[in-house]
Design a protein around this motif. Structure first.
Motif, short mmCIF file in Angstrom:
data_model
loop_
_atom_site.label_atom_id
_atom_site.label_comp_id
_atom_site.label_asym_id
_atom_site.label_seq_id
_atom_site.Cartn_x
_atom_site.Cartn_y
_atom_site.Cartn_z
N TYR A 1 -8.87 10.94 -11.02
CA TYR A 1 -7.95 10.14 -10.21
C TYR A 1 -7.76 8.75 -10.81
O TYR A 1 -8.57 8.28 -11.62
N CYS A 2 -6.66 8.11 -10.39
CA CYS A 2 -6.25 6.83 -10.97
C CYS A 2 -7.31 5.74 -10.78
O CYS A 2 -7.78 5.53 -9.65
N PRO A 3 -7.69 5.04 -11.86
CA PRO A 3 -8.71 4.00 -11.74
C PRO A 3 -8.23 2.79 -10.94
O PRO A 3 -9.03 1.94 -10.56
N LEU A 4 -6.93 2.71 -10.68
CA LEU A 4 -6.43 1.57 -9.91
C LEU A 4 -6.18 1.94 -8.44
O LEU A 4 -6.63 1.25 -7.54
N CYS A 5 -5.46 3.06 -8.21
CA CYS A 5 -5.06 3.35 -6.83
C CYS A 5 -5.60 4.66 -6.28
O CYS A 5 -5.33 5.01 -5.13
N GLY A 6 -6.36 5.41 -7.08
CA GLY A 6 -7.04 6.59 -6.56
C GLY A 6 -6.20 7.85 -6.43
O GLY A 6 -6.69 8.86 -5.93
N ARG B 1 -1.32 9.87 -16.31
CA ARG B 1 -0.49 8.80 -15.78
C ARG B 1 -0.34 8.95 -14.27
O ARG B 1 -0.06 10.03 -13.76
N CYS B 2 -0.50 7.83 -13.59
CA CYS B 2 -0.35 7.80 -12.13
C CYS B 2 1.12 7.58 -11.79
O CYS B 2 1.76 6.67 -12.32
N GLY B 3 1.65 8.39 -10.90
CA GLY B 3 3.06 8.25 -10.52
C GLY B 3 3.28 7.11 -9.53
O GLY B 3 4.41 6.67 -9.35
N ARG B 4 2.22 6.63 -8.89
CA ARG B 4 2.39 5.57 -7.90
C ARG B 4 2.38 4.20 -8.57
O ARG B 4 3.32 3.43 -8.47
N CYS B 5 1.28 3.88 -9.26
CA CYS B 5 1.18 2.54 -9.83
C CYS B 5 1.52 2.51 -11.32
O CYS B 5 1.68 1.44 -11.89
N GLY B 6 1.61 3.68 -11.95
CA GLY B 6 2.00 3.74 -13.36
C GLY B 6 0.85 3.60 -14.34
O GLY B 6 1.04 3.68 -15.55
ZN LIG Z 1 -2.37 4.64 -9.51
#
Ligand SMILES: [Zn+2]
Ligand SMILES: [Zn+2]
Length: 323
Positions: free
Chosen positions: A161-166, A184-189
């Motif tokens: 999972y994304c290290p910034l927003c999970g 790549r995270c689709g929410r925060c990029g």
């Molecule tokens: Zn994210």
């Protein structure tokens, strides 16, 4: 400045405009979804509003917690509510007056679908539509967080999972000559490297349990990575250079046939969030903390004129009084 009745702003970035136009032309069936994404990308360009809300990371967080875990986001309530209202207006079955914009934003940032569903029931909206709207509403804030908090990302990150927003990644990207796997995270990029043979969702590393599907037509730049242990899948793209944060969801939208192919073969993406952030979103008052504290005292003082004096309140009581 944002006004609650202002119209949706359109992206000024020419590359975004051109890409949105191309996606619109080639995918007319996705118009409803694309309209929301276009609005979110346009709103993301209002950097001042959203970057002012970027929180400081929590002082002590577990090693596996993303940067935004347990943070308190304080934002311009008027601007944020106005944005959510404008977005909800794009989806006519949802009545913006019946949905609390900040509650929706908080639930979406935390990926708390149960709370979004409860908001939908209370506001007489369709739960799945509100989940999508919530994620679109959270995009400008999360992308601002990724820009401002990039230096806070851990040097190594082994989670799926994304290290910034999970959030779970939308795509695994293979970029340049090295073809290194980058999620790549689709929410925060945010992008993060992860070994090639490892399931994003269940950490499976057994080669026999991991494989991929490619379109029969022979297209080699897009594939579906699947795990036989958890039946999870993630799309894989080969790209010349890393996708811009705004381009990730547009690519996601244009590759829906890959999702359909994966779903038809019994693969799916987990319903549960990668990591439950447990963020708090609160509203910045016009006069900042001074009024928040001073106003609380003033109100207590006035109450004291009509009631017998009470023992001095603790700071928690004050905050509760303000809620
Ligand atoms: Zn994210
Ligand atoms: Zn798996």
């Amino acid at each position: 400045m944002l006004w609650s009745n202002a119209r949706i702003r359109h992206a000024r970035n020419v590359a975004v405009q051109e890409r949105v136009a191309a996606v619109r032309r080639d995918n007319p069936e996705s118009e409803a979804w694309l309209g929301l994404l276009e609005a979110a990308l346009g709103e993301s360009e209002d950097r001042a509003t959203w970057e002012a809300a970027v929180p400081a990371p929590a002082a002590e967080r577990p090693v596996k917690a993303p940067v935004l875990a347990h943070t308190q986001v304080t934002l311009d309530g008027r601007a944020a509510r106005g944005w959510v209202r404008r977005l909800l207006k794009l989806s006519p079955p949802v009545n913006p007056r019946r949905i609390d914009g900040l509650a929706l934003l908080e639930a979406a940032v935390c990926h708390d679908d149960a709370r979004i569903d409860a908001l939908a029931v209370a506001g007489d909206a369709e739960p799945h539509a509100l989940r999508v709207l919530g994620q679109m509403a959270a995009l400008p804030l999360l992308q601002a967080c990724a820009r401002r908090l990039a230096s806070e990302l851990p040097a190594t990150w082994w989670e799926g999972y994304c290290p910034l927003c999970g959030a779970w990644p939308v795509v695994a990207e293979y970029t340049g000559l090295e073809r290194k796997r980058q999620l790549r995270c689709g929410r925060c990029g945010t992008g993060w490297a992860i070994p090639l043979l490892r399931c994003v969702f269940c950490d499976e590393t057994d080669h026999d349990k991991l494989s991929y599907l490619t379109p029969e037509a022979g297209e080699q730049t897009r594939k579906i990575e699947v795990c036989h242990s958890c039946r999870g899948y993630v799309k894989g793209f080969t790209t010349v250079r890393a996708l811009a944060p705004w381009a990730i969801l547009l690519d996601d939208l244009t590759t829906v046939p890959l999702d359909v192919a994966a779903l038809e073969r019994g693969y799916r993406r987990p319903e549960r969030p990668g990591y439950s952030l447990e963020c708090l979103i609160t509203e910045r008052r016009g006069w900042g903390r001074l009024v928040e504290v001073g106003g609380g005292w003033w109100r207590l003082l006035r109450r004291g004129l009509h009631h017998p004096p009470a023992p001095p309140p603790s700071s928690t009581d004050l905050r509760r009084g303000e809620a």
